[in-house]
Structure formats: C-alpha cells, structure tokens
Scaffold this active site. Structure first.
Site, PDB file in Angstrom:
ATOM      1  N   TRP A  91      59.400  59.890  29.813  1.00 10.67           N
ATOM      2  CA  TRP A  91      60.824  59.664  30.032  1.00 10.67           C
ATOM      3  C   TRP A  91      60.997  59.366  31.514  1.00 10.67           C
ATOM      4  O   TRP A  91      60.580  60.149  32.364  1.00 10.67           O
ATOM      5  CB  TRP A  91      61.595  60.927  29.623  1.00 10.67           C
ATOM      6  CG  TRP A  91      63.078  60.857  29.780  1.00 10.67           C
ATOM      7  CD1 TRP A  91      63.910  59.855  29.375  1.00 10.67           C
ATOM      8  CD2 TRP A  91      63.918  61.867  30.370  1.00 10.67           C
ATOM      9  NE1 TRP A  91      65.214  60.168  29.674  1.00 10.67           N
ATOM     10  CE2 TRP A  91      65.248  61.395  30.282  1.00 10.67           C
ATOM     11  CE3 TRP A  91      63.672  63.107  30.953  1.00 10.67           C
ATOM     12  CZ2 TRP A  91      66.332  62.128  30.765  1.00 10.67           C
ATOM     13  CZ3 TRP A  91      64.753  63.844  31.431  1.00 10.67           C
ATOM     14  CH2 TRP A  91      66.058  63.356  31.333  1.00 10.67           C
ATOM     15  N   ASP A 146      58.716  70.502  28.589  1.00  9.87           N
ATOM     16  CA  ASP A 146      60.033  69.939  28.316  1.00  9.87           C
ATOM     17  C   ASP A 146      60.227  69.890  26.805  1.00  9.87           C
ATOM     18  O   ASP A 146      59.509  69.182  26.101  1.00  9.87           O
ATOM     19  CB  ASP A 146      60.127  68.533  28.923  1.00  9.87           C
ATOM     20  CG  ASP A 146      61.524  67.931  28.781  1.00  9.87           C
ATOM     21  OD1 ASP A 146      62.421  68.618  28.259  1.00  9.87           O
ATOM     22  OD2 ASP A 146      61.708  66.771  29.191  1.00  9.87           O
ATOM     23  N   LYS A 189      70.825  67.563  21.649  1.00  5.00           N
ATOM     24  CA  LYS A 189      70.469  66.902  20.400  1.00  5.00           C
ATOM     25  C   LYS A 189      70.708  67.802  19.191  1.00  5.00           C
ATOM     26  O   LYS A 189      71.299  67.396  18.201  1.00  5.00           O
ATOM     27  CB  LYS A 189      68.997  66.467  20.419  1.00  5.00           C
ATOM     28  CG  LYS A 189      68.728  65.199  21.197  1.00  5.00           C
ATOM     29  CD  LYS A 189      68.729  65.433  22.690  1.00  5.00           C
ATOM     30  CE  LYS A 189      68.377  64.173  23.470  1.00  5.00           C
ATOM     31  NZ  LYS A 189      68.463  64.400  24.924  1.00  5.00           N
TER      32      LYS A 189
END
Length: 400
Positions: free
Chosen positions: A134, A215, A250
């Site tokens: 990312w 993460d 999310k």
C-alpha cells in the site's frame, strides 16, 4: 522578507488511489465502473450502513452524551475490547497486561503513531515494506523520519508470493529495522503467507532483531475474525515485542469516522505502562484526542453479545459477496475466452486483486471503457456486481 520561502517548493503528484474517484465522477458515461476506491460496496454500488451501526447510533443519540474530550488513548473499554478481538479473550498477552492499546485515527493513524513511537522513543531509523505494498506505508515511514527499504514479496509471473526472495531480503536487513507486514488480505496483491511461512518470518525477526509492525486493516474479510487474526496471535505467542495496527473502517463500514487502534506488545506490564506514556505524547502532538462518536459505536457493538453476533453475520455477508464476485469475474473471463486465465483471482483474499494489468492497459480501460483502476493493476473487487461484471470482463479481455 520571506517572500521566497515557498519559491522552490514543487508540486507532488496526487495520491494514485484517491485521485481516481475524481476522474470517475467526472466521466459522463453510464457504463463507467470504479474499481479503484478501497471501500466495500454492496450489489447496488453503495457502501451500506450496517444494521448494528444503525442501532448503536440510535442508542447513542438517545443518551445525548456531551461532546467533550475523551482520553488521549481513547475509551478504556474500547481499548480492552480491541485487544480481545485481535488476540483472543484468553490470550496471555491480554491477561498479563503486557500490551497497551490506544484508539487512533483509523488504521492510517495507528501506523503513523507506531512509526513515531519507534523513531522518537526507540531510535529506529530504517523501515522496510513489501514490494509492492500500500503506497501510503512508504509515505508514512518517510514523513516520520525513516529511510525506507523494500523487501521482495510478489512473483508476477507465477501470480504468487515469492517467499524465497522475501526471506533473502528480510535476512539482509540490519537489526532494529521496523518491518511493515500485512497480517491478512495483503494490499495490493491479495496473496498471504501460510502459517509455516509466518513461523519462518518470526524466526528471522528473532535472529535478526527486527521489529515487526503488523498492519491488519481487513480482519474478517478473508476467513473470519479469529482466523484472520491468527498471524497476530502467532507473533503474540513468539515472545517478540511488536506493534499491530487495526482498523474498523472496513469491518464496520465506518470509513469517515476514522476508528482504529494501535497495540504495542512488550515484554511486561511495566514496559507496557512506560510505552503508553510515550504513546500519549505522540497522540497529543499528532491530534491530541481521538474521535468519540465512531469509538462509541464500535465499543457498544463489541461489548454487547447480541449486537456482536449480528455484526459477525453482517461481516460474513460482505465477505461472501466479495468471494462471489471473484468467482464471477473468473467465470466471465473463461466464458468469453480471454487470452489470460483469471482463475488466480479466486486464490487471492480480501477486497483487492492484483490483476497483472500493465499501466498502459489500465489507461486504456479508463479511456475506452470508463473502467477505473490503480495503474499498478490493483482493482477493488467490491466495485463489481452482477450487472457490471460481464462488461468489466469483456473490457479486460479487450486490452489484454
């Protein structure tokens, strides 16, 4: 006079992901599809408000709680519930008190806070991220004062993890390197390590004195809440000190509320208490106090058995829809006889897929078909639905 202070400042490029939304919205075509945005979308192309979120919001509204500051570390109950969610209720890490958790501004805020902590309190100067990763990982590290180095992760030819190369690169890192690892649903590739591979990574971190920073933005989007936390729990059992960033953007569809957490696992409860004082200082310097509203929503759901069970069901429905869209895209590509076998899409996990499309092919998708994706070939599976998956497949096939 300081009229020249900004004279040599050059413009930087827009974020490659966030800028896609503007281009998509400006496109007048009815056939357009946004596969770049990293948000969950339902079959109608809308990010739904979960039923449990709606119930929690209504209850909070009735209480009419004053909008005062909350602690720099967030709500104590929220922090405790986060630990139980990622480590398990009976985890030794939880019961011993050797971990400290603070509420943060989403998963991004957790990463920033963790990087600040390790740089200023522990003197770490080098950060390592997967190739690819990312893109914000690298920016967060750089702006926190780190030099950034990559470790190989993805094998484009095999559509798989290049674990041999990853191991080689990790073993070459100097001690006290902060290593960003994707706990599950690797972004952008969708390919995760096996349990045995994770155990080898843990052994390397021990031998090389590396500092893992896990993460986990997508807990619940691969196999389930407990299953997706298995990597973090392996690290918890390893005896290593490490950091973990988690997010509810999310899993609760609370993107705009910026609700996440940073958890630091230490060697003792005393270490955890001392580390938390530094986290308070870092939080104070970054944003002072975390937001209350979203934290109250998550806290209320996780603390209530009935709401928690309902949330797990809703999360399961989102996960299953993503799987169905992976299968649908694979089947459509096969049915039209595309030049490339897309079955690898079903072997990936989470919201994203690394398609292998080149930047030039992605540009053609936007220009000729109104389909928007990140130029590295990453697509968000959530942008697919039963109405557009056929069109997307034909467009993919046309640019291959």
């Amino acid at each position: 006079m300081n009229e020249k202070v900004f004279a040599d400042v050059t413009a930087v490029a827009d974020d490659p992901i966030l800028s896609l939304t503007g281009k998509f919205l400006a496109d007048p075509r009815d056939c357009k599809v946004n596969l770049g945005v990293g948000m969950y979308l339902d079959e109608t192309g809308v990010t739904p408000v979960l039923n449990v979120v709606r119930k929690a919001k209504e209850a909070i509204a009735k209480e009419s709680t004053p909008h005062t500051y909350i602690p720099q570390t967030g709500f104590p109950l929220y922090d405790s519930l986060v630990q139980k969610l990622i480590f398990g209720v009976d985890s030794e890490v939880v019961t011993s008190g050797r971990a400290c958790t603070v509420q943060t501004l989403g998963g991004t805020g957790a990463l920033k806070l963790g990087c600040d902590l390790m740089h200023w309190a522990c003197g770490l100067k080098l950060g390592a991220t997967s190739i690819p990763t990312w893109t914000n990982h690298n920016d967060i590290l750089r702006l926190a004062g780190y030099a950034v180095q990559g470790y190989r992760y993805y094998d484009a030819e095999q559509n798989a993890v290049n674990f041999e190369a990853m191991v080689e690169d990790l073993k070459a890192l100097p001690e006290n390197t902060l290593v960003i690892l994707h706990a599950c649903c690797h972004n952008p590739t969708g390919y995760d390590l096996t349990t045995d591979q994770w155990k080898e990574v843990i052994d390397i971190c021990k031998a090389r004195s590396l500092v893992p920073f896990l993460d986990m933005a997508y807990q619940g989007f691969k196999d389930g809440l407990d299953e997706d936390a298995s990597t973090i729990r392996l690290f918890a059992q390893s005896g290593l000190s490490f950091l973990a960033a988690s997010s509810f953007s999310k899993s609760f569809n609370l993107y705009g509320e910026r609700i996440g957490a940073l958890t630091v696992v230490t060697q003792s409860a005393d270490e955890a208490r001392r580390v938390q004082t530094h986290l308070k200082t870092c939080a104070r310097a970054n944003y002072s106090n975390p937001p209350a509203f979203g934290g109250r929503i998550v806290e209320r759901v996780l603390a209530d058995d009935a709401l928690r069970s309902e949330w797990i069901e809703e999360l399961s429905s989102m996960r299953n829809r993503i799987r169905q869209m992976r299968e649908a895209l694979t089947n459509e590509m096969k049915a039209i006889g595309a030049k490339r076998d897309f079955s690898f899409v079903t072997q990936q996990a989470g919201m994203f897929s690394f398609t292998g499309l080149t930047p030039e092919q992605v540009d053609r998708l936007a220009a000729e078909f109104g389909i928007y994706a990140v130029r590295n070939g990453r697509i968000c599976i959530c942008g697919l639905n039963e109405k557009n998956v056929g069109y997307v497949a034909k467009s993919f096939a046309a640019v291959l």
